[in-house]
Scaffold this active site. Structure first.
Site, PDB file in Angstrom:
ATOM      1  N   SER A  79      20.519  23.869  -0.917  1.00 23.62           N
ATOM      2  CA  SER A  79      20.964  24.432  -2.192  1.00 23.62           C
ATOM      3  C   SER A  79      20.667  25.926  -2.263  1.00 23.62           C
ATOM      4  O   SER A  79      19.769  26.432  -1.576  1.00 23.62           O
ATOM      5  CB  SER A  79      20.259  23.755  -3.359  1.00 23.62           C
ATOM      6  OG  SER A  79      20.533  22.385  -3.360  1.00 23.62           O
TER       7      SER A  79
HETATM    8  N1  SAH Z   1      16.803  19.161   0.240  1.00 24.13           N
HETATM    9  C1  SAH Z   1      17.619  19.583   1.338  1.00 24.13           C
HETATM   10  C2  SAH Z   1      19.076  19.616   0.934  1.00 24.13           C
HETATM   11  C3  SAH Z   1      19.855  18.707   1.768  1.00 24.13           C
HETATM   12  S1  SAH Z   1      21.475  18.288   1.201  1.00 24.13           S
HETATM   13  C4  SAH Z   1      17.143  20.908   1.909  1.00 24.13           C
HETATM   14  O1  SAH Z   1      16.280  21.545   1.304  1.00 24.13           O
HETATM   15  O2  SAH Z   1      17.627  21.308   2.969  1.00 24.13           O
HETATM   16  C5  SAH Z   1      21.228  16.592   0.777  1.00 24.13           C
HETATM   17  C6  SAH Z   1      20.730  15.695   1.866  1.00 24.13           C
HETATM   18  O3  SAH Z   1      20.701  14.366   1.342  1.00 24.13           O
HETATM   19  C7  SAH Z   1      21.630  15.631   3.109  1.00 24.13           C
HETATM   20  O4  SAH Z   1      20.881  15.987   4.225  1.00 24.13           O
HETATM   21  C8  SAH Z   1      22.067  14.162   3.170  1.00 24.13           C
HETATM   22  O5  SAH Z   1      22.174  13.670   4.476  1.00 24.13           O
HETATM   23  C9  SAH Z   1      20.942  13.481   2.399  1.00 24.13           C
HETATM   24  N2  SAH Z   1      21.273  12.153   1.840  1.00 24.13           N
HETATM   25  C10 SAH Z   1      22.437  11.743   1.285  1.00 24.13           C
HETATM   26  N3  SAH Z   1      22.343  10.466   0.892  1.00 24.13           N
HETATM   27  C11 SAH Z   1      21.075  10.056   1.194  1.00 24.13           C
HETATM   28  C12 SAH Z   1      20.370   8.822   1.048  1.00 24.13           C
HETATM   29  N4  SAH Z   1      20.931   7.736   0.514  1.00 24.13           N
HETATM   30  N5  SAH Z   1      19.091   8.761   1.470  1.00 24.13           N
HETATM   31  C13 SAH Z   1      18.479   9.845   2.048  1.00 24.13           C
HETATM   32  N6  SAH Z   1      19.106  11.031   2.222  1.00 24.13           N
HETATM   33  C14 SAH Z   1      20.387  11.139   1.806  1.00 24.13           C
END
Ligand code: SAH
Length: 228
Positions: A79
């Protein structure tokens, strides 16, 4: 003698690039985060400290501190810095807290939380991203972050209950297991809505066994996916 000079120049280049990133972080905090009204000291300090550029692929390093989300591979993004800071401060993190994050991605949001709270547990559904996050966090010695590959819908029951939960992917509804793993008085922040449309960033609070939800702002997150 020549060799000594080469090392000296490498050292100078290395230290000046470190300073440059530190300056970019300071600017990011003052121009993007404080300028939009965020004042939570511990969050601002963490955003000034954690090297965001080390959480993005090398090709994206030059824009790691821009006022935008950054691609991290596998169709996912970190983000925008302001959103990371906003989601951190809104759950009211304290030094003795245990926090759960769903969607470790690059590990950046977990790294920010790790500077403020006691323990961070973070789940990631894409194994390659979980591995990447683990190695950056280990290299930076952020040893209070625990990363696991799993579908975050079910939370991390053995590690809970949690003082706060931060969900960084947009879910169609608030997963009931996450509500169950939130402590009394705890706060959860979660984007809710359909994938690829504008979603609503919701604050969920558990008070005297009751659940209070409040919509804070319109956001756009990558989708919360399910394993099956
Ligand atoms: N917090 C992260 C942002 C990642 S974007 C950072 O600081 O880089 C959101 C992430 O959620 C993605 O990597 C995606 O693969 C993960 N995601 C989506 N659905 C999910 C689920 N059901 N369980 C765990 N992770 C999930």
């Amino acid at each position: 003698m020549k060799i000594a000079w080469i090392f000296f120049f490498i050292f100078i280049l290395y230290t000046s690039s470190q300073d440059e990133y530190e300056n970019r972080r300071k600017l990011m905090v003052s121009e993007q985060i404080k300028a939009r009204g965020l004042r939570h000291e511990a969050t601002l300090r963490a955003m000034e400290t954690v090297p965001r550029h080390l959480f993005v692929p090398t090709s994206g390093r030059s824009f790691a501190y821009h006022d935008n989300p950054v691609p991290i591979g596998h169709g996912q993004t970190i983000s925008q810095p302001y959103i990371v800071a906003y989601m951190t401060q809104i759950v009211d993190p304290k030094p003795d807290h245990k926090v759960l994050e769903i969607g470790a991605g690059s590990g950046y949001q977990a790294a920010i939380l790790s500077q403020i709270v006691k323990e961070v547990y973070t789940l990631e559904i894409i194994p390659e991203l979980a591995e990447g996050a683990k190695s950056v966090l280990a290299a930076l010695q952020y040893n209070n972050v625990h990363v696991k590959t799993a579908d975050g819908y079910y939370g991390w029951e053995e590690a809970g209950p949690f003082d706060a939960i931060v969900v960084t992917a947009a879910a169609e509804h608030i997963p009931p297991p996450l509500i169950a793993q939130l402590k009394e008085g705890g706060k959860m922040i979660i984007p809710v809505g359909s994938p690829f449309m504008t979603q609503s960033l919701m604050l969920v609070e558990k008070e005297k066994g009751k659940i209070k939800t409040r919509s804070l702002m319109a956001v756009r997150f990558v989708p919360f996916t399910r394993s099956n």
